[in-house]
Design a protein around this motif. Structure first.
Motif, short mmCIF file in Angstrom:
data_model
loop_
_atom_site.label_atom_id
_atom_site.label_comp_id
_atom_site.label_asym_id
_atom_site.label_seq_id
_atom_site.Cartn_x
_atom_site.Cartn_y
_atom_site.Cartn_z
N LEU A 324 -3.92 -9.73 0.83
CA LEU A 324 -3.22 -9.31 2.04
C LEU A 324 -3.48 -7.84 2.33
O LEU A 324 -3.69 -7.45 3.48
CB LEU A 324 -1.72 -9.56 1.90
N GLN A 325 -3.49 -7.03 1.28
CA GLN A 325 -3.75 -5.60 1.44
C GLN A 325 -5.15 -5.37 2.00
O GLN A 325 -5.35 -4.54 2.90
CB GLN A 325 -3.60 -4.89 0.09
N GLY A 410 10.75 -9.71 3.77
CA GLY A 410 10.85 -9.87 2.32
C GLY A 410 9.52 -10.34 1.75
O GLY A 410 8.48 -10.27 2.40
N GLY A 411 9.54 -10.86 0.53
CA GLY A 411 8.34 -11.43 -0.08
C GLY A 411 7.23 -10.42 -0.26
O GLY A 411 7.45 -9.22 -0.46
N LYS A 412 6.01 -10.93 -0.20
CA LYS A 412 4.82 -10.09 -0.41
C LYS A 412 4.71 -9.00 0.65
O LYS A 412 4.26 -7.88 0.36
CB LYS A 412 3.56 -10.95 -0.40
N GLN A 417 4.87 -3.14 2.04
CA GLN A 417 5.48 -2.05 2.81
C GLN A 417 6.01 -0.97 1.88
O GLN A 417 5.91 0.23 2.19
CB GLN A 417 6.60 -2.58 3.69
N ARG A 418 6.57 -1.35 0.74
CA ARG A 418 7.08 -0.34 -0.20
C ARG A 418 5.94 0.50 -0.77
O ARG A 418 6.11 1.70 -1.03
CB ARG A 418 7.85 -1.03 -1.32
N LEU A 423 2.91 0.98 6.95
CA LEU A 423 2.76 -0.36 7.52
C LEU A 423 3.93 -0.70 8.43
O LEU A 423 3.78 -1.45 9.39
CB LEU A 423 2.64 -1.40 6.41
N ALA A 424 5.11 -0.16 8.12
CA ALA A 424 6.27 -0.43 8.96
C ALA A 424 6.10 0.16 10.35
O ALA A 424 6.65 -0.35 11.33
CB ALA A 424 7.53 0.14 8.31
#
Length: 432
Positions: A324-325, A410-412, A417-418, A423-424
């Motif tokens: 995903l990244q 949530g999730g991946k 995002q953390r 990304l947010a």
């Protein structure tokens, strides 16, 4: 002598009986003259001439045609004064369609085509006077008449050889254990009728993209269909747009037809060189399933602007956080820096906080819906598939006020995002 007496006695007896009968008749006549009016009416009715005795039944029979005439007149007035029953697809009532073809993909999945009973080129999901779909993302409801439930299904985008103005629609369906609707549809063959209501418009993808042009779409199973809808809409509208489609499936037969065991041809090695990593679908994919064939044709049409990767559960491949990244990092755009400060806050289309309370079915955006200014927009990370699939990658959706809303991320996606807070600001996460 005795016989003469016997004859005389018989004659006297007859005379007595005759006299007695006449006395009784006279007495009865006298009695009826002194009876009540209702009894007199009964006597007069029963002793009237034949031509008069039918007067009351004739009067009674006249009520029947009057009643029938009134009923017919009332029904006619109601029919012409009330709205006619819709015969074309609409969002209020269910309309019959007939299954015209069916293609098996696996023992539990298939593609079927349906056509309306009454064709009409002015369909509610087509742009007027064209064969282009009006909405970038939309669905219809199917009705299960036996248990009276309805479920949303997304139609496949039309192929290059199809003319959508005839009203025909194609659907990719997989029968799920315990799924009332999918099991019902899986039992229907060509010639059977199904009942549809719609269209129901989904997220206004192009309005949310705005000036941006990157979409990463993570799809599980039949969730690839809305991904195909979005890819077609975005890539046709903007020649600079790029879509990265990540498709997770259970078995290889969803992608390629699997025949009886034979010696593997050379092209098979393309798929098994590294079983721990997702593989890329190219335009030269051989022996594709019906759904993969359409994906291959889209890849041929859009070339490098459409990237399709596939993960297969039974071969122990899946999309991990690194995948995903990589998909998101490969879609970065310098124009984001110019829009980051003005995009988002208080905007129905771009504010992530407001999005948490939003349903995926929404009114198409108008010119005044974006509060971010000219040229604003966000790239989109979209997730579609079974509930568990969506929850794993983007967090579960929630029920609010009788409808399903997005809920917090949530999730991946939240983990990404953390690790990368920007990304947010740069991306919106949409759950279908």
């Amino acid at each position: 002598m005795s016989s003469r007496r016997a004859v005389l006695s018989a004659a006297r007896l007859n005379h007595f009986h005759l006299g007695t009968s006449q006395s009784l008749i006279s007495a009865f006549s006298t009695t009826t003259r002194t009876t009540s009016p209702s009894t007199r009416c009964l006597r007069q009715y029963s002793t009237a001439p034949q031509s008069q005795s039918h007067s009351r039944p004739v009067k009674k029979s006249r009520k029947i045609p009057i009643f029938i005439t009134t009923a017919i007149l009332g029904g006619t007035i109601y029919y012409f004064s009330s709205p006619s029953k819709p015969t074309l697809l609409n969002s209020e009532t269910f309309i019959p369609y007939t299954i015209t073809s069916r293609e098996a993909i696996s023992p539990t999945s298939f593609i079927f085509t349906i056509s309306p009973h009454i064709p009409n080129p002015s369909l509610p999901y087509l742009t007027p006077s064209t064969s282009s779909w009006r909405y970038p993302l939309w669905s219809v409801e199917f009705k299960q008449p036996q248990v009276q439930i309805a479920r949303h299904y997304t139609p496949l985008p039309p192929q290059s050889s199809e003319d959508p103005t005839d009203g025909s629609l194609r659907f990719y369906v997989r029968a799920i254990g315990g799924g009332e609707m999918s099991t019902y549809l899986s039992r229907l063959g060509v010639g059977h009728d199904v009942w549809l209501r719609g269209p129901h418009v989904g997220f206004d993808v192009t309005a949310r993209l705005g000036a941006m042009d990157k979409v990463v779409f993570l799809a599980g199973g039949t969730g690839v269909v809305p991904a195909m809808q979005v890819a077609k809409a975005v890539l046709e509208k903007n020649p600079d747009a790029q879509v990265n489609l990540l498709w997770a499936i259970r078995k290889r037969e969803e992608l390629q037809r699997v025949n009886s065991p034979v010696r593997r041809p050379s092209w098979w090695q393309f798929w098994v060189t590294n079983s721990s990593e997702p593989v890329e679908l190219h335009s030269h994919l051989q022996d594709p399933s019906p759904i993969a064939k359409q994906l291959r044709d889209m890849k041929t049409t859009y070339g490098q602007r459409l990237r399709i990767q596939v993960a297969i559960d039974e071969e122990q491949t899946q999309f991990r956080e690194a995948d995903l990244q990589n998909a998101i990092s490969g879609a970065q755009d310098r124009r984001l820096l110019a829009n980051r400060s003005i995009t988002g806050s208080g905007c129905r289309l771009h504010d992530s906080a407001l999005l948490e309370l939003t349903s995926e079915f929404e009114t198409p955006a108008g010119s005044d819906d974006c509060k971010c200014g000219h040229g604003a927009g966000k790239n989109l990370f979209m997730v579609s598939g079974p509930d568990g699939f969506i929850a794993h990658y983007a967090g579960p959706k929630r029920w609010l006020g009788g409808q399903q809303v997005q809920g917090p991320m949530g999730g991946k996606a939240a983990q990404l995002q953390r690790r990368s807070p920007k990304l947010a600001d740069d991306w919106l996460v949409l759950k279908l």
